[in-house]
Design an enzyme around this catalytic site. Structure first.
Site, PDB file in Angstrom:
ATOM      1  N   GLU A   1      23.783   9.634  60.422  1.00 19.19           N
ATOM      2  CA  GLU A   1      24.813   8.676  60.694  1.00 19.19           C
ATOM      3  C   GLU A   1      26.278   9.065  61.028  1.00 19.19           C
ATOM      4  O   GLU A   1      26.918   8.471  61.592  1.00 19.19           O
ATOM      5  CB  GLU A   1      25.191   8.133  59.176  1.00 19.19           C
TER       6      GLU A   1
ATOM      7  N   ARG B   1      37.021  -3.320  39.602  1.00 20.50           N
ATOM      8  CA  ARG B   1      36.476  -2.584  38.694  1.00 20.50           C
ATOM      9  C   ARG B   1      36.026  -3.585  37.605  1.00 20.50           C
ATOM     10  O   ARG B   1      35.400  -3.087  36.603  1.00 20.50           O
ATOM     11  CB  ARG B   1      37.751  -1.888  38.132  1.00 20.50           C
TER      12      ARG B   1
ATOM     13  N   LYS C   1      22.166  11.177  56.305  1.00 19.95           N
ATOM     14  CA  LYS C   1      23.727  11.368  56.264  1.00 19.95           C
ATOM     15  C   LYS C   1      24.217  12.054  57.384  1.00 19.95           C
ATOM     16  O   LYS C   1      25.157  11.586  57.939  1.00 19.95           O
ATOM     17  CB  LYS C   1      24.068  12.327  54.845  1.00 19.95           C
TER      18      LYS C   1
ATOM     19  N   GLU D   1      17.165  11.808  52.655  1.00 17.40           N
ATOM     20  CA  GLU D   1      18.616  11.094  52.592  1.00 17.40           C
ATOM     21  C   GLU D   1      19.651  11.943  53.175  1.00 17.40           C
ATOM     22  O   GLU D   1      20.643  11.694  53.932  1.00 17.40           O
ATOM     23  CB  GLU D   1      19.045  10.868  51.229  1.00 17.40           C
TER      24      GLU D   1
ATOM     25  N   LYS E   1      29.121  -1.541  57.024  1.00 20.25           N
ATOM     26  CA  LYS E   1      28.706  -1.318  55.541  1.00 20.25           C
ATOM     27  C   LYS E   1      27.704  -2.325  54.882  1.00 20.25           C
ATOM     28  O   LYS E   1      26.973  -1.889  54.067  1.00 20.25           O
ATOM     29  CB  LYS E   1      30.134  -1.303  54.791  1.00 20.25           C
TER      30      LYS E   1
ATOM     31  N   TRP F   1      35.129  -5.877  32.883  1.00 20.52           N
ATOM     32  CA  TRP F   1      33.820  -5.661  33.046  1.00 20.52           C
ATOM     33  C   TRP F   1      32.915  -5.434  31.793  1.00 20.52           C
ATOM     34  O   TRP F   1      33.295  -4.381  31.096  1.00 20.52           O
ATOM     35  CB  TRP F   1      33.642  -4.347  34.030  1.00 20.52           C
TER      36      TRP F   1
ATOM     37  N   HIS G   1       1.654  20.509  60.175  1.00 20.44           N
ATOM     38  CA  HIS G   1       0.630  19.494  60.753  1.00 20.44           C
ATOM     39  C   HIS G   1       1.492  18.967  62.105  1.00 20.44           C
ATOM     40  O   HIS G   1       0.971  17.949  62.386  1.00 20.44           O
ATOM     41  CB  HIS G   1       0.298  18.291  59.768  1.00 20.44           C
TER      42      HIS G   1
ATOM     43  N   CYS H   1      36.602  -1.823  34.117  1.00 20.55           N
ATOM     44  CA  CYS H   1      37.714  -2.548  33.891  1.00 20.55           C
ATOM     45  C   CYS H   1      39.089  -2.079  34.376  1.00 20.55           C
ATOM     46  O   CYS H   1      39.012  -0.836  34.896  1.00 20.55           O
ATOM     47  CB  CYS H   1      38.031  -2.412  32.332  1.00 20.55           C
TER      48      CYS H   1
ATOM     49  N   ASN I   1      40.287   0.111  28.440  1.00 17.73           N
ATOM     50  CA  ASN I   1      39.300   0.227  29.292  1.00 17.73           C
ATOM     51  C   ASN I   1      38.479   1.497  28.530  1.00 17.73           C
ATOM     52  O   ASN I   1      38.927   2.469  28.218  1.00 17.73           O
ATOM     53  CB  ASN I   1      39.781   0.728  30.735  1.00 17.73           C
ATOM     54  N   GLY I   2      37.136   1.492  28.358  1.00 22.51           N
ATOM     55  CA  GLY I   2      36.380   2.263  27.916  1.00 22.51           C
ATOM     56  C   GLY I   2      35.310   2.075  26.641  1.00 22.51           C
ATOM     57  O   GLY I   2      35.062   0.781  26.899  1.00 22.51           O
TER      58      GLY I   2
HETATM   59  C1  AGP Z   1      23.795   4.576  53.819  1.00 20.54           C
HETATM   60  O1  AGP Z   1      24.405   5.602  54.186  1.00 20.54           O
HETATM   61  C2  AGP Z   1      23.603   3.494  54.943  1.00 20.54           C
HETATM   62  N1  AGP Z   1      24.620   3.182  55.676  1.00 20.54           N
HETATM   63  C3  AGP Z   1      22.490   2.487  55.049  1.00 20.54           C
HETATM   64  O2  AGP Z   1      21.161   2.950  55.268  1.00 20.54           O
HETATM   65  C4  AGP Z   1      22.242   1.561  53.814  1.00 20.54           C
HETATM   66  O3  AGP Z   1      21.908   2.235  52.856  1.00 20.54           O
HETATM   67  C5  AGP Z   1      21.266   0.466  54.177  1.00 20.54           C
HETATM   68  O4  AGP Z   1      22.040  -0.411  55.123  1.00 20.54           O
HETATM   69  C6  AGP Z   1      20.894  -0.296  52.951  1.00 20.54           C
HETATM   70  O5  AGP Z   1      22.295  -0.917  52.501  1.00 20.54           O
HETATM   71  P1  AGP Z   1      22.256  -1.716  50.928  1.00 20.54           P
HETATM   72  O6  AGP Z   1      21.973  -0.631  50.239  1.00 20.54           O
HETATM   73  O7  AGP Z   1      23.556  -2.092  50.855  1.00 20.54           O
HETATM   74  O8  AGP Z   1      21.184  -2.734  50.923  1.00 20.54           O
END
Ligand code: AGP
Length: 602
Positions: free
Chosen positions: A485, A27, A482, A478, A597, A75, A501, A2, A99-100
């Site tokens: 990327e 939000r 990170k 992950e 993104k 929300w 292996h 919210c 909100n809360g």
């Molecule tokens: C995450 O750091 C990336 N930018 C990328 O791997 C992302 O997670 C992937 O493109 C999937 O996106 P989504 O979660 O919006 O589906």
């Protein structure tokens, strides 16, 4: 989540509140509303759906002269997104936005109903306005009535209240949900975040938990449990982008710091004494389901992997994980007793969306775990659980990943309880660990400074291996993702036991190994794997609560009593490491090269 905006001044109140709410719409946007004191008359407007619907509804309304206004974008937590449940909530002569969550709202509601108050909404918020009026009717002193009201509330709240009993005043209170005061020469603003008042206010004061008060005659009365308080305003940046970063260098950095807070939102209203409640799904979702398939891309795929470990271990249900772009063309065998779960931060990832459509076509029931309501994946799914991470601006996902993992953990317990695969003692241990997660995600400047110092030793070399076992293997994947990327350095995640292996052939002093060594999960096994690498001269950065003498560098984590708490703490360390390496290399952390993104192409 919210969003709240309030205004005290003589300018057009509708415009100011709507403009502020637009900045907070991320939000929550299932409904919105405004209450304005206009020439001693309390006017209000509400609309379901996005803010634009409220704007249309108010198009003929204009406020005049000095006065007060409060607005809210909702929300939903208690009650469906309807106009009656939208804020502001009305008593006989007052309005409130909140909100809360008011945890003791049921008791308060019963008590107020027995005194004759009539409720029109299903929300927890409505008790606040009736409680205020019941105190006001007795005390005939609005400030004392508001103070008495706040004292009776349990839970989290940011509250604004206006009343005909004192028509030039806004009463406010904050405890656990964000709220700030903004100032310019002759106006005062309230908002859940400063983005809502940038360009309008020049100074700001961020309210602290437990503070409450009123704007009376243009002056701020501020109190906490110890009595009257003075406060110091600080300058508010006029640069929206800068202010949105709240002093952090990059959005990604801010989002790493935010994880503890947003996790509170993810948990809100879902962790009960005897299990997990998801308003979004009912028990029929699992009827006849014999196995689960989780499908996602990138970071979301890594959270899916964590989910698979948890679901098989605790809910004893066969769970497989699929990379969406592979799944689409592998001619998968699909059976209708499989629950098809998609995970996506954006809800728009083309590969995941198409995989979901395929599964639906094959007659599978579908559930999405997503951060964006009304996104394509949410709309396409039979049911959806929102991760509530708030907008994530950094391309490299951080808080979205953390909240995905949390939703999967909670979903596991939801399934385990329904399938009777978890006893009460174990369930209570899990629930208690879940509630400790926001704390596990907090970190101090000392840790950040240490990682900053360490990072200068990791700017070259011929590669990074992040290694871990069990749920720490997807975390290793992950961590490596990170780093690559945003630093553009080569990094791989590997199950620690697999190094011998093949990949161990790469070991030398220029091979950097980031070893995730939790105390609560196969410590001795991973220790042997790291020793093997150390014996081949690999450079080791160990992350563990237990000192490890062969480490070249060591980051000590907390002695937690649950693997998931260690998981979240180590996740933060890997995020900060990637961030600091990338900053040292001079990269644009928020917009790394070649990435987007939301990946809406195949
Ligand atoms: C995450 O750091 C990336 N930018 C990328 O791997 C992302 O997670 C992937 O493109 C999937 O996106 P989504 O979660 O919006 O589906």
């Amino acid at each position: 989540m919210c969003g709240i905006v309030g205004y005290y001044g003589k300018n057009e109140k509708k415009e100011i509140v709507i403009e502020g709410l637009r900045e907070l719409e991320y939000r929550g946007y299932d409904s919105a509303g405004i209450a304005i004191m206009d020439k001693e008359e309390l006017c209000h407007f509400k609309a379901v759906g996005k803010l634009s619907n409220l704007e249309t509804k108010m198009s003929d309304f204009h406020s005049q002269g000095a006065g007060v206004a409060i607005g809210h974008t909702r929300w939903a937590t208690h009650g469906k997104p309807t106009e009656l449940n939208a804020h502001p909530h009305l008593g006989e002569y007052s309005f409130v936005v909140h909100n809360g969550i008011i945890e003791n709202y049921k008791e308060l509601k019963e008590q107020l109903q027995s005194q004759g108050a009539s409720f029109v909404s299903q929300t927890d918020t409505e008790v606040i306005v009736h409680l205020f009026e019941s105190h006001q009717n007795r005390l005939k002193n609005p400030f004392a009535a508001f103070e008495a009201t706040i004292k009776e509330l349990r839970g989290a709240y940011a509250i604004l209240l206006i009343t005909k009993a004192q028509s030039d005043t806004i009463f406010f209170a904050k405890h656990g949900s964000p709220m700030l005061l903004g100032f310019n020469t002759d106006e005062i603003f309230f908002a859940s975040s400063d983005t809502a008042i940038i360009g309008k206010a020049t100074e700001v004061y961020y309210l602290q938990d437990g503070q409450y008060g009123a704007i009376e005659g243009g002056a701020v009365k501020l109190f906490d449990t110890h009595g009257s308080k003075t406060f110091v305003r600080q300058k508010l940046s006029a640069d929206k982008a800068m202010a949105q970063k709240e002093g952090y260098r990059f959005f990604m950095e801010k989002e790493i710091y935010e994880q503890s807070t947003v996790m509170g939102d993810t948990l809100m209203g879902r962790v009960m004494d005897n299990g997990i409640a998801f308003d979004e799904i009912d028990t029929t979702l699992l009827e006849g389901i014999e196995d689960i398939k989780i499908c996602a891309c990138g970071t979301s795929y890594h959270s899916a992997m964590v989910g698979a470990y948890l679901l098989e271990r605790l809910a004893k249900i066969k769970t497989s994980v699929e990379i969406a772009s592979e799944f689409r063309y592998k001619e998968p065998l699909l059976t209708p007793n499989t629950l098809f779960v998609t995970i996506s931060q954006s809800g728009e990832t083309a590969d995941t969306l198409e995989a979901l459509k395929m599964a639906k076509k094959a007659g599978l029931r579908s559930l999405s775990i997503c951060n964006v309501d009304n996104s394509s994946i949410v709309r396409e799914s039979d049911a959806a659980i929102l991760t509530r991470a708030g907008i994530e601006k950094g391309v490299a996902s951080t808080k979205a990943f953390a909240t995905q993992v949390m939703v999967l953990w909670m979903f596991t317990l939801f399934v385990a309880k329904q399938r009777h695969t978890i006893d009460n003692e174990k369930l209570q241990q899990e629930l208690s660990a879940i509630l400790q997660t926001p704390t596990a995600l907090k970190f101090n400047d000392t840790l950040h400074a240490k990682i900053n110092r360490l990072s200068k030793r990791y700017l070259h070399g011929h590669g990074f291996f992040f290694i871990g076992r069990d749920i720490f293997y997807p975390l290793a994947l992950e961590g490596a993702l990170k780093l690559k990327e945003i630093s553009y350095l080569h990094a791989e995640g590997y199950p620690a036991g697999e190094m011998k292996h093949g990949p161990i052939a790469l070991a030398d002093s220029e091979l950097f190994t980031i070893a995730l060594m939790p105390q609560t999960m196969q410590y001795e096994k991973i220790k042997s794997n790291v020793e093997e690498l150390s014996a081949r001269d690999a450079t080791i950065l160990a992350i563990s609560p237990l000192p490890f003498e062969l480490a070249d560098d060591f980051i000590q984590t907390t002695h937690a009593n649950h693997p998931m708490l260690e998981f979240f703490e180590m996740m933060v360390v890997t995020q900060l490491l990637a961030l600091e390496v990338a900053i040292r290399l001079g990269n644009d952390v928020d917009m790394p090269r070649n990435l987007a993104k939301s990946v809406t192409v195949e």
